[in-house]
Motif scaffolding. Sequence first.
Motif, mmCIF file in Angstrom:
data_model
loop_
_atom_site.group_PDB
_atom_site.id
_atom_site.type_symbol
_atom_site.label_atom_id
_atom_site.label_comp_id
_atom_site.label_asym_id
_atom_site.label_seq_id
_atom_site.Cartn_x
_atom_site.Cartn_y
_atom_site.Cartn_z
ATOM 1 N N SER A 76 0.813 -1.214 0.000
ATOM 2 C CA SER A 76 0.000 0.000 0.000
ATOM 3 C C SER A 76 0.849 1.268 0.000
ATOM 4 O O SER A 76 0.702 2.154 0.832
ATOM 5 C CB SER A 76 -0.972 -0.012 1.188
ATOM 6 O OG SER A 76 -1.748 -1.184 1.190
ATOM 7 N N ALA A 77 1.747 1.382 -0.980
ATOM 8 C CA ALA A 77 2.720 2.482 -1.021
ATOM 9 C C ALA A 77 2.071 3.858 -1.041
ATOM 10 O O ALA A 77 2.561 4.779 -0.383
ATOM 11 C CB ALA A 77 3.646 2.317 -2.225
ATOM 12 N N ASP A 78 0.982 4.034 -1.768
ATOM 13 C CA ASP A 78 0.317 5.341 -1.798
ATOM 14 C C ASP A 78 -0.254 5.685 -0.421
ATOM 15 O O ASP A 78 -0.138 6.819 0.040
ATOM 16 C CB ASP A 78 -0.799 5.368 -2.841
ATOM 17 C CG ASP A 78 -0.263 5.331 -4.269
ATOM 18 O OD1 ASP A 78 0.834 5.863 -4.513
ATOM 19 O OD2 ASP A 78 -0.960 4.759 -5.139
ATOM 20 N N LEU A 79 -0.866 4.711 0.220
ATOM 21 C CA LEU A 79 -1.407 4.920 1.558
ATOM 22 C C LEU A 79 -0.285 5.267 2.537
ATOM 23 O O LEU A 79 -0.396 6.203 3.331
ATOM 24 C CB LEU A 79 -2.158 3.667 2.025
ATOM 25 C CG LEU A 79 -2.640 3.648 3.475
ATOM 26 C CD1 LEU A 79 -3.596 4.804 3.759
ATOM 27 C CD2 LEU A 79 -3.299 2.303 3.792
ATOM 28 N N VAL A 80 0.811 4.525 2.492
ATOM 29 C CA VAL A 80 1.934 4.788 3.403
ATOM 30 C C VAL A 80 2.509 6.175 3.151
ATOM 31 O O VAL A 80 2.845 6.894 4.102
ATOM 32 C CB VAL A 80 3.012 3.696 3.285
ATOM 33 C CG1 VAL A 80 4.266 4.081 4.052
ATOM 34 C CG2 VAL A 80 2.469 2.368 3.819
ATOM 35 N N ALA A 81 2.600 6.590 1.901
ATOM 36 C CA ALA A 81 3.096 7.935 1.605
ATOM 37 C C ALA A 81 2.207 8.994 2.254
ATOM 38 O O ALA A 81 2.704 9.979 2.818
ATOM 39 C CB ALA A 81 3.171 8.141 0.091
ATOM 40 N N ASP A 82 0.903 8.787 2.216
ATOM 41 C CA ASP A 82 -0.041 9.713 2.853
ATOM 42 C C ASP A 82 0.140 9.691 4.378
ATOM 43 O O ASP A 82 0.157 10.734 5.026
ATOM 44 C CB ASP A 82 -1.469 9.331 2.467
ATOM 45 C CG ASP A 82 -2.477 10.449 2.688
ATOM 46 O OD1 ASP A 82 -2.072 11.606 2.935
ATOM 47 O OD2 ASP A 82 -3.691 10.170 2.593
ATOM 48 N N LEU A 83 0.281 8.499 4.945
ATOM 49 C CA LEU A 83 0.484 8.388 6.392
ATOM 50 C C LEU A 83 1.785 9.071 6.819
ATOM 51 O O LEU A 83 1.823 9.783 7.829
ATOM 52 C CB LEU A 83 0.496 6.920 6.816
ATOM 53 C CG LEU A 83 -0.799 6.133 6.600
ATOM 54 C CD1 LEU A 83 -0.582 4.663 6.920
ATOM 55 C CD2 LEU A 83 -1.939 6.711 7.415
ATOM 56 N N LEU A 84 2.857 8.863 6.051
ATOM 57 C CA LEU A 84 4.138 9.501 6.358
ATOM 58 C C LEU A 84 4.026 11.017 6.286
ATOM 59 O O LEU A 84 4.562 11.730 7.142
ATOM 60 C CB LEU A 84 5.220 9.021 5.398
ATOM 61 C CG LEU A 84 5.848 7.674 5.697
ATOM 62 C CD1 LEU A 84 6.735 7.239 4.536
ATOM 63 C CD2 LEU A 84 6.646 7.724 6.989
ATOM 64 N N ALA A 85 3.338 11.523 5.281
ATOM 65 C CA ALA A 85 3.193 12.967 5.107
ATOM 66 C C ALA A 85 2.491 13.621 6.286
ATOM 67 O O ALA A 85 2.688 14.805 6.561
ATOM 68 C CB ALA A 85 2.438 13.260 3.812
ATOM 69 N N HIS A 86 1.692 12.846 7.002
ATOM 70 C CA HIS A 86 0.947 13.368 8.149
ATOM 71 C C HIS A 86 1.524 12.897 9.483
ATOM 72 O O HIS A 86 0.879 13.042 10.523
ATOM 73 C CB HIS A 86 -0.532 12.990 8.028
ATOM 74 C CG HIS A 86 -1.212 13.722 6.924
ATOM 75 N ND1 HIS A 86 -1.274 13.234 5.632
ATOM 76 C CD2 HIS A 86 -1.825 14.933 6.890
ATOM 77 C CE1 HIS A 86 -1.906 14.105 4.870
ATOM 78 N NE2 HIS A 86 -2.240 15.140 5.606
ATOM 79 N N GLY A 87 2.708 12.299 9.467
ATOM 80 C CA GLY A 87 3.352 11.877 10.711
ATOM 81 C C GLY A 87 2.630 10.755 11.431
ATOM 82 O O GLY A 87 2.670 10.670 12.656
ATOM 83 N N LEU A 88 1.977 9.876 10.680
ATOM 84 C CA LEU A 88 1.154 8.827 11.285
ATOM 85 C C LEU A 88 1.788 7.440 11.295
ATOM 86 O O LEU A 88 1.153 6.476 11.691
ATOM 87 C CB LEU A 88 -0.207 8.771 10.583
ATOM 88 C CG LEU A 88 -1.079 10.010 10.797
ATOM 89 C CD1 LEU A 88 -2.291 9.987 9.878
ATOM 90 C CD2 LEU A 88 -1.505 10.110 12.260
ATOM 91 N N VAL A 89 3.039 7.324 10.877
ATOM 92 C CA VAL A 89 3.740 6.034 10.937
ATOM 93 C C VAL A 89 4.592 6.043 12.198
ATOM 94 O O VAL A 89 5.460 6.886 12.372
ATOM 95 C CB VAL A 89 4.623 5.812 9.692
ATOM 96 C CG1 VAL A 89 5.447 4.537 9.832
ATOM 97 C CG2 VAL A 89 3.762 5.761 8.433
#
Length: 140
Positions: A76-89
């Motif tokens: 889920s690379a697109d989802l992870v990119a979104d999560l990373l952009a919002h500091g959620l990982v």
Amino acid sequence: MGTLLFGRATYEGMAAHWRGESGPIADFMNSVEKIVASRTLPEATWANSRLLDGEVPGAVERLKAEPGKDIFVFGSADLVADLLAHGLVDEYRLCLAPVVLGNGKPLFKPAPQALNMTLTKVTPLKTGAVILRYLPRYRG
């Protein structure tokens, strides 16, 4: 792990594979709670699956605030990119397998800035693969 969070494409691939499998891993994959982040999937039909309610950042923040076990994202690379952009990982667990395919998709999507991570644990596997655990260091 208490919940798997998927993007649509990864969810559809995992569902197609695990629905027809048996054994301990298949039993786990078919029974664990699964949540799908998708704007196009009309419904999530794999056992114990549901669609993410709302936009990814806010919905994932609400999920993380709920009591229970950890939320894992596979692929889920697109989802992870979104999560990373919002500091959620909170943590990355990467499996480095001793195979060079010569092509494929990148692990990380392009981002406006570098993400530094701190290695916290290394676990070698019998297969020769290594599990690497990292904590992201978000810039504030």
